[in-house]
Design a protein around this motif. Structure first.
Motif, mmCIF file in Angstrom:
data_model
loop_
_atom_site.group_PDB
_atom_site.id
_atom_site.type_symbol
_atom_site.label_atom_id
_atom_site.label_comp_id
_atom_site.label_asym_id
_atom_site.label_seq_id
_atom_site.Cartn_x
_atom_site.Cartn_y
_atom_site.Cartn_z
ATOM 1 N N VAL A 1 0.867 -1.174 0.000
ATOM 2 C CA VAL A 1 0.000 0.000 0.000
ATOM 3 C C VAL A 1 0.903 1.222 0.000
ATOM 4 N N LYS A 2 0.864 1.998 -1.067
ATOM 5 C CA LYS A 2 1.753 3.149 -1.207
ATOM 6 C C LYS A 2 0.918 4.383 -1.529
ATOM 7 N N GLY A 3 1.343 5.523 -0.966
ATOM 8 C CA GLY A 3 0.712 6.775 -1.336
ATOM 9 C C GLY A 3 -0.612 7.024 -0.627
ATOM 10 N N ASP A 4 -1.225 8.128 -0.975
ATOM 11 C CA ASP A 4 -2.483 8.569 -0.383
ATOM 12 C C ASP A 4 -3.639 8.060 -1.226
ATOM 13 N N LEU A 5 -4.436 7.145 -0.669
ATOM 14 C CA LEU A 5 -5.540 6.549 -1.411
ATOM 15 C C LEU A 5 -6.583 7.594 -1.789
ATOM 16 N N TYR A 6 -6.874 8.508 -0.887
ATOM 17 C CA TYR A 6 -7.874 9.548 -1.142
ATOM 18 C C TYR A 6 -7.442 10.423 -2.316
ATOM 19 N N LYS A 7 -6.149 10.760 -2.347
ATOM 20 C CA LYS A 7 -5.616 11.578 -3.435
ATOM 21 C C LYS A 7 -5.677 10.825 -4.752
ATOM 22 N N LEU A 8 -5.404 9.522 -4.710
ATOM 23 C CA LEU A 8 -5.467 8.703 -5.923
ATOM 24 C C LEU A 8 -6.876 8.693 -6.498
ATOM 25 N N LEU A 9 -7.861 8.457 -5.646
ATOM 26 C CA LEU A 9 -9.239 8.351 -6.113
ATOM 27 C C LEU A 9 -9.784 9.692 -6.594
ATOM 28 N N SER A 10 -9.237 10.790 -6.073
ATOM 29 C CA SER A 10 -9.731 12.112 -6.477
ATOM 30 C C SER A 10 -9.441 12.395 -7.944
ATOM 31 N N GLN A 11 -8.536 11.607 -8.546
ATOM 32 C CA GLN A 11 -8.220 11.791 -9.963
ATOM 33 C C GLN A 11 -9.223 11.093 -10.869
ATOM 34 N N GLU A 12 -10.100 10.266 -10.288
ATOM 35 C CA GLU A 12 -11.125 9.575 -11.049
ATOM 36 C C GLU A 12 -12.411 10.386 -10.985
ATOM 37 N N ASN A 13 -12.973 10.692 -12.139
ATOM 38 C CA ASN A 13 -14.135 11.590 -12.208
ATOM 39 C C ASN A 13 -15.281 11.149 -11.312
ATOM 40 N N ARG A 14 -15.600 9.828 -11.341
ATOM 41 C CA ARG A 14 -16.765 9.363 -10.578
ATOM 42 C C ARG A 14 -16.557 9.484 -9.069
ATOM 43 N N PHE A 15 -15.319 9.324 -8.607
ATOM 44 C CA PHE A 15 -15.042 9.456 -7.185
ATOM 45 C C PHE A 15 -14.918 10.924 -6.789
ATOM 46 N N ALA A 16 -14.339 11.715 -7.696
ATOM 47 C CA ALA A 16 -14.201 13.140 -7.411
ATOM 48 C C ALA A 16 -15.570 13.794 -7.252
ATOM 49 N N ALA A 17 -16.555 13.317 -8.015
ATOM 50 C CA ALA A 17 -17.911 13.878 -7.921
ATOM 51 C C ALA A 17 -18.499 13.639 -6.537
ATOM 52 N N VAL A 18 -18.267 12.445 -5.976
ATOM 53 C CA VAL A 18 -18.763 12.139 -4.622
ATOM 54 C C VAL A 18 -18.074 13.038 -3.605
ATOM 55 N N MET A 19 -16.771 13.253 -3.779
ATOM 56 C CA MET A 19 -16.024 14.091 -2.845
ATOM 57 C C MET A 19 -16.538 15.525 -2.836
ATOM 58 N N ARG A 20 -16.892 16.026 -4.006
ATOM 59 C CA ARG A 20 -17.401 17.396 -4.084
ATOM 60 C C ARG A 20 -18.814 17.495 -3.519
ATOM 61 N N ARG A 21 -19.639 16.470 -3.814
ATOM 62 C CA ARG A 21 -21.049 16.522 -3.428
ATOM 63 C C ARG A 21 -21.258 16.282 -1.929
ATOM 64 N N ASP A 22 -20.482 15.347 -1.363
ATOM 65 C CA ASP A 22 -20.670 15.005 0.054
ATOM 66 C C ASP A 22 -19.323 14.620 0.654
ATOM 67 N N PRO A 23 -18.491 15.612 1.022
ATOM 68 C CA PRO A 23 -17.145 15.348 1.517
ATOM 69 C C PRO A 23 -17.119 14.414 2.736
ATOM 70 N N LYS A 24 -18.068 14.577 3.652
ATOM 71 C CA LYS A 24 -18.072 13.744 4.855
ATOM 72 C C LYS A 24 -18.318 12.281 4.512
ATOM 73 N N HIS A 25 -19.302 12.051 3.651
ATOM 74 C CA HIS A 25 -19.595 10.676 3.232
ATOM 75 C C HIS A 25 -18.414 10.083 2.463
ATOM 76 N N ALA A 26 -17.746 10.923 1.664
ATOM 77 C CA ALA A 26 -16.589 10.462 0.902
ATOM 78 C C ALA A 26 -15.462 10.018 1.831
ATOM 79 N N GLU A 27 -15.262 10.766 2.935
ATOM 80 C CA GLU A 27 -14.224 10.394 3.891
ATOM 81 C C GLU A 27 -14.558 9.082 4.589
ATOM 82 N N GLU A 28 -15.846 8.859 4.882
ATOM 83 C CA GLU A 28 -16.257 7.601 5.506
ATOM 84 C C GLU A 28 -15.994 6.425 4.557
ATOM 85 N N LEU A 29 -16.352 6.610 3.286
ATOM 86 C CA LEU A 29 -16.111 5.561 2.297
ATOM 87 C C LEU A 29 -14.614 5.320 2.111
#
Length: 345
Positions: free
Chosen positions: A6-34
Motif C-alpha cells: 500500500v503506497k501513497g495517499d488513497l484519497y488523493k489517488l481516487l480524487s483523480q477519477e471523475n466518478r469518485f471526485a464527484a462524490v467528494m465534491r457533493r458530500d465530503p463527509k460521506h466520501a471520507e467515511e467511504l
C-alpha cells in the motif's frame, strides 16, 4: 489497489477519477467515511496478496508430497521482476513467465516495487525486464527498488548465489537508451550476483520494435537456463478477454460521443496534423507531428513526456467493423479481461 504494497495517499489517488471526485465534491463527509472503509478493505486484501505472492503454494505442496523433489525440468525457480510505465515491459515479463512454466520450470512475476528488496538474496534465478521512459527516466514501479539497491550499506557480497539476467526496452533515438536496464544490470553485478548472459535490449526503432531484440535474446536465455527451445506441449492460450453484449438503440446512445472523456483525460483541440513519413506503400509506419491547443486548459507538459490520445472511430469504419463481426451498431459492448489469460498473473 491490487498492489502487494500500500503506497501513497488513497484519497488523493481516487480524487483523480471523475466518478469518485464527484462524490467528494457533493458530500465530503460521506466520501471520507467511504475512504476509511476502502482503506481497511485494501489493507486486508494486501495482507492476503503478500501471503500469496511469497511462494508458489501449489508448487511447494507438491514438493512436500514428493519428498522435497522437484517435478519440473529444473530444481530452481525463476523470479521475474519488471519495471513498466506504459505496460510493455509488464506484458513481456508476464508472457515470459508463461513460457518458462510451459517448459517445466516454476516461477513468479511481480512489479519490482511490490517485491521486498530484502528477499532478493534468497532468489536463485532473477530476471529483470525494465523499460526506460522519457529522457532516461525509470518507471515509477521500480524507482524505489533501484534506490534501495544503491545503498552504500549493502555489502558487495549481498547477492552472492543469485544468478540474474536483464532485458531492457527503450528507444534508440534518445541519448539515455535503455539506461534503466543498464543501471540494474551493473548494480546487480556489483552486489555479487552472477550474470547469466549479456544484457538484452529491445529497440522501439527496430523493424519489429522491441520484439526484434526480444526474439534474439530468448534462445540464449533458454540455453543458460537449461530449458528446451520449444515447449514439450503446445497449448492453445486461454482467451484474454470476453465481450458482454447489451441491446441498445443507435439513435439513442447512453452517452453522446462528444461527452465521452475517459477519467483523467482532457479534451483538446487539434491544431496541426502533419505526416512525417513517405506516402508510399513500401513504408509501413505512419509517423505524424501533432500540435494541440492547451491554452485555457489544465494540461501542461515537460520535455520527454508522452501523450496518450483517445481517438474517435470514423462512423463508416465503425459500421464496417460491426457488419464484419455481426454486431448491430446500437449494441453496447463491454470488454472484460479474463483471469487465466497468458498475460494475467
Amino acid at each position: 489497489l491490487d498492489s502487494k504494497k500500500v503506497k501513497g495517499d488513497l484519497y488523493k489517488l481516487l480524487s483523480q477519477e471523475n466518478r469518485f471526485a464527484a462524490v467528494m465534491r457533493r458530500d465530503p463527509k460521506h466520501a471520507e467515511e467511504l475512504d476509511g472503509k476502502l482503506k481497511h478493505a485494501v489493507a486486508e486484501k494486501n495482507k492476503l496478496l503478500q501471503v500469496l505472492g511469497k511462494e508458489d503454494l501449489e508448487g511447494q505442496f507438491h514438493k512436500l508430497v514428493e519428498g522435497l523433489t522437484d517435478g519440473g525440468g529444473s530444481g530452481d525457480s525463476v523470479t521475474i521482476l519488471y519495471g513498466s510505465e506504459t505496460g510493455n515491459a509488464e506484458e513481456q515479463a508476464k508472457n515470459l513467465l508463461q513460457d518458462i512454466r510451459a517448459r517445466g520450470m516454476k516461477g513468479v512475476v511481480s512489479a519490482m516495487d511490490d517485491f521486498e528488496v530484502d528477499d532478493l538474496p534468497s532468489q536463485k534465478i532473477l530476471i529483470i525486464v525494465v523499460s526506460t521512459c522519457g529522457l532516461g527516466e525509470f518507471p515509477q514501479n521500480c524507482k524505489r527498488t533501484f534506490q534501495k539497491l544503491q545503498s552504500q550499506d549493502l555489502p558487495m557480497t549481498y547477492l552472492d548465489g543469485v544468478k540474474f539476467a536483464v532485458f531492457g526496452l527503450g528507444d534508440s533515438t534518445y541519448a539515455q537508451f535503455c539506461v534503466a536496464a543498464a543501471g540494474f544490470d551493473v548494480r546487480l553485478g556489483e552486489l555479487g550476483a552472477t550474470r547469466l548472459l549479456p544484457r538484452g535490449v529491445g529497440d522501439d526503432r527496430d523493424e519489429d520494435r522491441y520484439f526484434t531484440g526480444w526474439e534474439a535474446w530468448l534462445p540464449e536465455l533458454w540455453t543458460v537456463l537449461g530449458l528446451p527451445q520449444v515447449p514439450a506441449v503446445r497449448e492453445v492460450p486461454a482467451a484474454c478477454y470476453k465481450v458482454d453484449v447489451s441491446p441498445g438503440d443507435v439513435s439513442k446512445p447512453p452517452v453522446a460521443d462528444e461527452d465521452i472523456c475517459p477519467p483523467g483525460a482532457s479534451k483538446l483541440t487539434l491544431l496541426t496534423n502533419k505526416l512525417l513519413t513517405p506516402e508510399t506503400k513500401d513504408y509501413d509506419r505512419d509517423i505524424r507531428h501533432y500540435e494541440f491547443k492547451i491554452k485555457g486548459t489544465n494540461v501542461s507538459y515537460k520535455t520527454g513526456d508522452s501523450l496518450a490520445v483517445w481517438p474517435r472511430n470514423p462512423e463508416d469504419k465503425a459500421e464496417e467493423l460491426c457488419k464484419l463481426l455481426g454486431f448491430e451498431p446500437g449494441q453496447q459492448l463491454r470488454v472484460v479481461p479474463l483471469e487465466g489469460a497468458r498475460n494475467w498473473c
